[in-house]
Design a protein around this motif. Sequence first.
Motif, PDB file in Angstrom:
ATOM      1  N   THR A 152      18.686 -26.709  80.705  1.00 37.18           N
ATOM      2  CA  THR A 152      18.373 -26.269  79.342  1.00 37.18           C
ATOM      3  C   THR A 152      19.413 -26.703  78.322  1.00 37.18           C
ATOM      4  O   THR A 152      19.568 -26.052  77.285  1.00 37.18           O
ATOM      5  N   HIS A 153      20.127 -27.792  78.567  1.00 35.64           N
ATOM      6  CA  HIS A 153      21.124 -28.225  77.603  1.00 35.64           C
ATOM      7  C   HIS A 153      21.358 -29.730  77.718  1.00 35.64           C
ATOM      8  O   HIS A 153      21.016 -30.352  78.723  1.00 35.64           O
ATOM      9  N   ASP A 154      21.901 -30.280  76.644  1.00 36.25           N
ATOM     10  CA  ASP A 154      22.472 -31.622  76.697  1.00 36.25           C
ATOM     11  C   ASP A 154      23.862 -31.548  76.095  1.00 36.25           C
ATOM     12  O   ASP A 154      24.386 -30.447  75.838  1.00 36.25           O
ATOM     13  N   TYR A 155      24.497 -32.689  75.870  1.00 35.14           N
ATOM     14  CA  TYR A 155      25.853 -32.718  75.349  1.00 35.14           C
ATOM     15  C   TYR A 155      25.923 -33.603  74.111  1.00 35.14           C
ATOM     16  O   TYR A 155      25.260 -34.637  74.032  1.00 35.14           O
ATOM     17  N   ARG A 156      26.731 -33.197  73.157  1.00 38.89           N
ATOM     18  CA  ARG A 156      27.115 -34.067  72.034  1.00 38.89           C
ATOM     19  C   ARG A 156      28.632 -34.248  72.107  1.00 38.89           C
ATOM     20  O   ARG A 156      29.373 -33.265  72.147  1.00 38.89           O
ATOM     21  N   VAL A 157      29.061 -35.494  72.136  1.00 37.79           N
ATOM     22  CA  VAL A 157      30.482 -35.820  72.171  1.00 37.79           C
ATOM     23  C   VAL A 157      30.819 -36.616  70.921  1.00 37.79           C
ATOM     24  O   VAL A 157      30.140 -37.591  70.591  1.00 37.79           O
ATOM     25  N   LEU A 158      31.877 -36.201  70.238  1.00 36.66           N
ATOM     26  CA  LEU A 158      32.339 -36.915  69.054  1.00 36.66           C
ATOM     27  C   LEU A 158      33.467 -37.857  69.452  1.00 36.66           C
ATOM     28  O   LEU A 158      34.490 -37.435  69.993  1.00 36.66           O
ATOM     29  N   VAL A 159      33.252 -39.146  69.172  1.00 42.95           N
ATOM     30  CA  VAL A 159      34.256 -40.179  69.447  1.00 42.95           C
ATOM     31  C   VAL A 159      34.808 -40.658  68.112  1.00 42.95           C
ATOM     32  O   VAL A 159      34.047 -41.043  67.217  1.00 42.95           O
ATOM     33  N   VAL A 160      36.126 -40.620  67.964  1.00 39.67           N
ATOM     34  CA  VAL A 160      36.786 -41.040  66.722  1.00 39.67           C
ATOM     35  C   VAL A 160      37.868 -42.047  67.069  1.00 39.67           C
ATOM     36  O   VAL A 160      38.765 -41.756  67.868  1.00 39.67           O
ATOM     37  N   GLY A 161      37.763 -43.233  66.496  1.00 44.04           N
ATOM     38  CA  GLY A 161      38.765 -44.257  66.756  1.00 44.04           C
ATOM     39  C   GLY A 161      38.882 -44.639  68.216  1.00 44.04           C
ATOM     40  O   GLY A 161      39.959 -44.972  68.703  1.00 44.04           O
ATOM     41  N   GLY A 162      37.759 -44.571  68.940  1.00 39.76           N
ATOM     42  CA  GLY A 162      37.739 -44.969  70.342  1.00 39.76           C
ATOM     43  C   GLY A 162      38.055 -43.866  71.326  1.00 39.76           C
ATOM     44  O   GLY A 162      37.985 -44.082  72.539  1.00 39.76           O
ATOM     45  N   THR A 163      38.383 -42.660  70.835  1.00 40.13           N
ATOM     46  CA  THR A 163      38.761 -41.553  71.712  1.00 40.13           C
ATOM     47  C   THR A 163      37.809 -40.377  71.535  1.00 40.13           C
ATOM     48  O   THR A 163      37.523 -39.975  70.400  1.00 40.13           O
ATOM     49  N   ALA A 164      37.325 -39.839  72.643  1.00 36.41           N
ATOM     50  CA  ALA A 164      36.482 -38.639  72.596  1.00 36.41           C
ATOM     51  C   ALA A 164      37.359 -37.451  72.232  1.00 36.41           C
ATOM     52  O   ALA A 164      38.289 -37.101  72.959  1.00 36.41           O
ATOM     53  N   LEU A 165      37.063 -36.819  71.088  1.00 42.46           N
ATOM     54  CA  LEU A 165      37.916 -35.744  70.584  1.00 42.46           C
ATOM     55  C   LEU A 165      37.328 -34.355  70.791  1.00 42.46           C
ATOM     56  O   LEU A 165      38.074 -33.385  70.937  1.00 42.46           O
ATOM     57  N   ALA A 166      36.018 -34.238  70.765  1.00 42.21           N
ATOM     58  CA  ALA A 166      35.397 -32.912  70.843  1.00 42.21           C
ATOM     59  C   ALA A 166      34.007 -33.043  71.451  1.00 42.21           C
ATOM     60  O   ALA A 166      33.378 -34.106  71.402  1.00 42.21           O
ATOM     61  N   ALA A 167      33.531 -31.943  72.011  1.00 43.24           N
ATOM     62  CA  ALA A 167      32.204 -31.948  72.632  1.00 43.24           C
ATOM     63  C   ALA A 167      31.611 -30.555  72.565  1.00 43.24           C
ATOM     64  O   ALA A 167      32.319 -29.550  72.385  1.00 43.24           O
ATOM     65  N   MET A 168      30.312 -30.502  72.721  1.00 38.95           N
ATOM     66  CA  MET A 168      29.613 -29.224  72.800  1.00 38.95           C
ATOM     67  C   MET A 168      28.377 -29.377  73.675  1.00 38.95           C
ATOM     68  O   MET A 168      27.870 -30.480  73.875  1.00 38.95           O
ATOM     69  N   ARG A 169      27.929 -28.255  74.205  1.00 36.56           N
ATOM     70  CA  ARG A 169      26.621 -28.176  74.842  1.00 36.56           C
ATOM     71  C   ARG A 169      25.628 -27.700  73.803  1.00 36.56           C
ATOM     72  O   ARG A 169      25.901 -26.755  73.047  1.00 36.56           O
ATOM     73  N   ARG A 170      24.460 -28.329  73.773  1.00 37.77           N
ATOM     74  CA  ARG A 170      23.382 -27.877  72.894  1.00 37.77           C
ATOM     75  C   ARG A 170      22.323 -27.257  73.791  1.00 37.77           C
ATOM     76  O   ARG A 170      21.645 -27.947  74.547  1.00 37.77           O
ATOM     77  N   VAL A 171      22.201 -25.940  73.706  1.00 31.07           N
ATOM     78  CA  VAL A 171      21.377 -25.172  74.630  1.00 31.07           C
ATOM     79  C   VAL A 171      20.060 -24.810  73.951  1.00 31.07           C
ATOM     80  O   VAL A 171      20.039 -24.273  72.841  1.00 31.07           O
ATOM     81  N   SER A 172      18.957 -25.097  74.647  1.00 33.46           N
ATOM     82  CA  SER A 172      17.640 -24.827  74.084  1.00 33.46           C
ATOM     83  C   SER A 172      16.617 -24.687  75.201  1.00 33.46           C
ATOM     84  O   SER A 172      16.749 -25.318  76.253  1.00 33.46           O
ATOM     85  N   ALA A 173      15.618 -23.850  74.981  1.00 34.17           N
ATOM     86  CA  ALA A 173      14.526 -23.721  75.942  1.00 34.17           C
ATOM     87  C   ALA A 173      13.592 -24.918  75.866  1.00 34.17           C
ATOM     88  O   ALA A 173      12.810 -25.169  76.788  1.00 34.17           O
TER      89      ALA A 173
END
Length: 317
Positions: free
Chosen positions: A200-221
Amino acid sequence: MTPVVPLRAGLRVAIMADETGWHTRQLLRALRERGCVGRCIDLAQCRIATPHAWHGLVLPGFGESLPDAVLVRGIAGGTFEQVTKRLGVLHALREFGVPVYNDARAIERSVDKSMTSLLLHAAGVPTPPTWATESAAAAQQLVTRESAAGRSLVLKPLFGSQGQGLQRVGWVDGAHVPLPPLDEGFGGLAYLQRFVEAPTHDYRVLVVGGTALAAMRRVSAHWVHNVARGARCEPQSLQEGIGPELARLAEAAARALDMDYAGVDLLPTRDGATVIEVNGVAAWQGLQRVTPFNIAQALVRDLLDRKCAGRLQRRQA
């Protein structure tokens, strides 16, 4: 995080945005903290007028000069001709030596989902099997073949965003779902991606200047996990569990599309994770709610300290 250090002589930064709001306020504040002057401009209001100046561009608020840098926050939709002109302005700014973050080439690669899929595949980044064809007959044969194998496909608008217009076709919930008419919301093109069964989820990862800095799970039915479709944002570590793999794949995806910053969407699979989309004008309001540092500051820091390093040195000399 690296402390914010004001500049001795600030740069003038154009924020290209088709609408102002939370994101532009965040960016303007982050630029002010670095001693820079930010100005929001709609690319639709930019013009080409060759008698105007040596460069032939008219950017509201900049007179005959050009900005020291450009940060692209949004490009309004329009006709093919209008969008071509707007991207052409970004192309021209880059050719004239103005750092553009992300530049038009990167945006074109990410907006065109078929090109995104092609470049990810060529770079060896895990991504679902994908097809793009203008032949309705060939697309229907593909859907029938996948359905006969018990698989479904996701039909996506080539230039869609925020999970809008997605449809599942093929073998869906125990029944065959045929391909709909392609001239109704799909521009006569079938962009099809094999459906990935996921929790019930996927991931969003923020990449800035070639480096992954932050991420979250997006949870949904729902099988579409975009925040705009009601998904709930939860923090996701990039140091524990699946986090290091998410970071590695997101960085590889951003590198494959040659992007300054990117919002990379990934789905968990039995074998790890797979990249679904790469966003070149990524929103981060949902991600900010579960991220301990200021994302706009991170974007501005990378723009100024990496992308504009040469200009800063000349200004401060």
